[in-house]
Write a protein that holds these residues in place. Structure first.
Motif, PDB file in Angstrom:
ATOM      1  N   SER A  98      -1.720  -8.103  -3.775  1.00  0.00           N
ATOM      2  CA  SER A  98      -2.370  -6.867  -3.319  1.00  0.00           C
ATOM      3  C   SER A  98      -2.967  -7.075  -1.934  1.00  0.00           C
ATOM      4  CB  SER A  98      -3.478  -6.490  -4.301  1.00  0.00           C
ATOM      5  OG  SER A  98      -4.552  -7.427  -4.221  1.00  0.00           O
ATOM      6  N   ASP A 135      -5.927  -7.204  -1.364  1.00  0.00           N
ATOM      7  CA  ASP A 135      -7.088  -8.073  -1.569  1.00  0.00           C
ATOM      8  C   ASP A 135      -6.686  -9.518  -1.868  1.00  0.00           C
ATOM      9  OD1 ASP A 135      -9.027  -5.979  -1.311  1.00  0.00           O
ATOM     10  OD2 ASP A 135      -8.472  -5.296  -3.320  1.00  0.00           O
ATOM     11  N   THR A 139      -4.832 -10.559  -4.524  1.00  0.00           N
ATOM     12  CA  THR A 139      -4.670 -10.839  -5.955  1.00  0.00           C
ATOM     13  C   THR A 139      -3.186 -10.852  -6.301  1.00  0.00           C
ATOM     14  OG1 THR A 139      -6.793  -9.802  -6.479  1.00  0.00           O
ATOM     15  CG2 THR A 139      -5.218 -10.035  -8.297  1.00  0.00           C
ATOM     16  N   TYR A 172      -0.086 -10.235  -8.554  1.00  0.00           N
ATOM     17  CA  TYR A 172       0.348  -9.356  -9.649  1.00  0.00           C
ATOM     18  C   TYR A 172       1.793  -9.658 -10.011  1.00  0.00           C
ATOM     19  CZ  TYR A 172      -3.699  -6.235  -9.000  1.00  0.00           C
ATOM     20  OH  TYR A 172      -4.966  -5.709  -8.924  1.00  0.00           O
ATOM     21  N   PHE A 202       3.569  -2.110  -2.086  1.00  0.00           N
ATOM     22  CA  PHE A 202       2.642  -2.784  -3.007  1.00  0.00           C
ATOM     23  C   PHE A 202       1.539  -3.514  -2.250  1.00  0.00           C
ATOM     24  CE2 PHE A 202       0.938  -5.822  -5.899  1.00  0.00           C
ATOM     25  CZ  PHE A 202       1.069  -5.268  -7.156  1.00  0.00           C
ATOM     26  N   ASN A 203       1.906  -4.235  -1.208  1.00  0.00           N
ATOM     27  CA  ASN A 203       0.937  -5.066  -0.484  1.00  0.00           C
ATOM     28  C   ASN A 203      -0.174  -4.271   0.177  1.00  0.00           C
ATOM     29  OD1 ASN A 203       3.670  -7.127   0.732  1.00  0.00           O
ATOM     30  ND2 ASN A 203       2.590  -7.252  -1.215  1.00  0.00           N
ATOM     31  N   PHE A 245      -1.863  -1.793  -1.251  1.00  0.00           N
ATOM     32  CA  PHE A 245      -2.807  -1.282  -2.240  1.00  0.00           C
ATOM     33  C   PHE A 245      -3.892  -2.309  -2.542  1.00  0.00           C
ATOM     34  CE2 PHE A 245       0.443   1.782  -2.664  1.00  0.00           C
ATOM     35  CZ  PHE A 245      -0.049   2.870  -3.382  1.00  0.00           C
ATOM     36  N   THR A 246      -5.127  -1.844  -2.655  1.00  0.00           N
ATOM     37  CA  THR A 246      -6.235  -2.715  -3.052  1.00  0.00           C
ATOM     38  C   THR A 246      -6.236  -2.872  -4.569  1.00  0.00           C
ATOM     39  OG1 THR A 246      -7.796  -0.899  -3.339  1.00  0.00           O
ATOM     40  CG2 THR A 246      -7.609  -1.865  -1.112  1.00  0.00           C
ATOM     41  N   ASP A 247      -7.010  -3.821  -5.050  1.00  0.00           N
ATOM     42  CA  ASP A 247      -7.126  -4.002  -6.498  1.00  0.00           C
ATOM     43  C   ASP A 247      -7.719  -2.759  -7.159  1.00  0.00           C
ATOM     44  OD1 ASP A 247      -6.116  -6.562  -6.268  1.00  0.00           O
ATOM     45  OD2 ASP A 247      -8.093  -7.506  -6.197  1.00  0.00           O
ATOM     46  N   LEU A 256      -4.918  -0.297  -7.455  1.00  0.00           N
ATOM     47  CA  LEU A 256      -3.911  -0.709  -8.420  1.00  0.00           C
ATOM     48  C   LEU A 256      -4.410  -0.605  -9.854  1.00  0.00           C
ATOM     49  CD1 LEU A 256      -2.407  -3.803  -6.566  1.00  0.00           C
ATOM     50  CD2 LEU A 256      -1.279  -1.603  -6.977  1.00  0.00           C
ATOM     51  N   THR A 283      -2.003  -8.799 -13.718  1.00  0.00           N
ATOM     52  CA  THR A 283      -2.185  -9.878 -12.752  1.00  0.00           C
ATOM     53  C   THR A 283      -1.682 -11.187 -13.354  1.00  0.00           C
ATOM     54  OG1 THR A 283      -4.397 -10.546 -13.484  1.00  0.00           O
ATOM     55  CG2 THR A 283      -4.263  -8.727 -11.883  1.00  0.00           C
TER      56      THR A 283
END
Length: 239
Positions: A40, A42, A44, A46, A63-64, A66-68, A71, A83
């Motif tokens: 993400s 942030d 994280t 996934y 996808f990259n 989007f923040t957690d 998502l 995740t």
């Protein structure tokens, strides 16, 4: 003995790579799970296959980006996204074969493996050997990897033209993960599998969803089969 990989989990719709999909595979006794990883905005990690959310999720975009927090509201086939931490928590004894989908996830994935000391539970794959190698270079202990497309071409040529594969081509790799055929070109032949075995690596074949081909690969002594139909694969391997 051939073993089974559940390819993105067991799903009836778009819930691929979700916790629910992998739980169904685990309920069938599957201990090897194949997935794909993105990070993400942030950082994280996934489980998700595509660069874009559009195909399987109820959202659209890269996808990259989007923040957690964003998502957390996204659903794939009605299921929340998963995740890598959640998957490791849910299946601490499973082997996870992870496709490193892009450069953005390299650092976050390496950090997670180090933090969780998951070097022996996770294996890395990618169409680009450089991506899986980049993760490996950030780790404090060895991790299992499979070669990317460029290396597989060289391995295929040696196996089919010479009948053997130089061990240096497979140095550092635990398995060669290939389709049964690439277009009209046969790949996971008996000759190919024997040559890779003699060079000291396993052969994993993807994605096989019919019983005759599963049985053919078992007869050829493929080490593992990846399938969308984990129930069928488990039955065939157990028969």
């Amino acid at each position: 003995m051939t073993y089974a990989f559940s390819h993105r989990g067991v799903r009836t719709g778009n819930e691929e790579n979700t916790l629910a999909a992998f739980q169904r595979a685990a309920d069938l006794g599957i201990t090897h799970l194949e997935s794909d990883v993105h990070a993400s905005a942030d950082g994280t990690v996934y489980l998700f296959h595509d660069q874009s959310l559009d195909r399987v999720a109820d959202a659209s975009g890269n996808f990259n980006d989007f923040t957690d927090e964003q998502l957390a509201t996204v659903r794939a086939g009605g299921e929340p996204l998963c995740t890598l931490d959640e998957l490791l928590d849910a299946f601490p004894h499973a082997t996870l074969n992870l496709d490193v989908k892009d450069e953005h996830v390299i650092g976050p994935l390496a950090e997670l493996i180090e933090r969780r000391k998951a070097h022996r539970q996770i294996a890395l794959a990618s169409f680009s050997t450089a991506r899986s190698a980049a993760v490996g270079h950030l780790l404090s202990a060895p991790i299992r990897r499979s070669p990317g497309q460029r290396e597989i071409v060289a391995i295929w040529l040696c196996a089919h033209l010479l009948g053997w594969v130089p061990k240096r081509l497979l140095a550092g790799f635990w398995a060669v993960q290939v389709p049964l055929n690439q277009g009209m070109l046969p790949v996971a032949t008996r000759r190919f599998i024997k040559a890779v075995h003699r060079a000291g690596a396993q052969v994993h074949v993807w994605v096989i969803n019919d019983e005759p081909t599963m049985r053919l690969l078992m007869e050829r002594k493929a080490d593992a089969i990846m399938s969308d139909d984990a129930a069928l694969l488990a039955r065939v391997l157990g028969s």
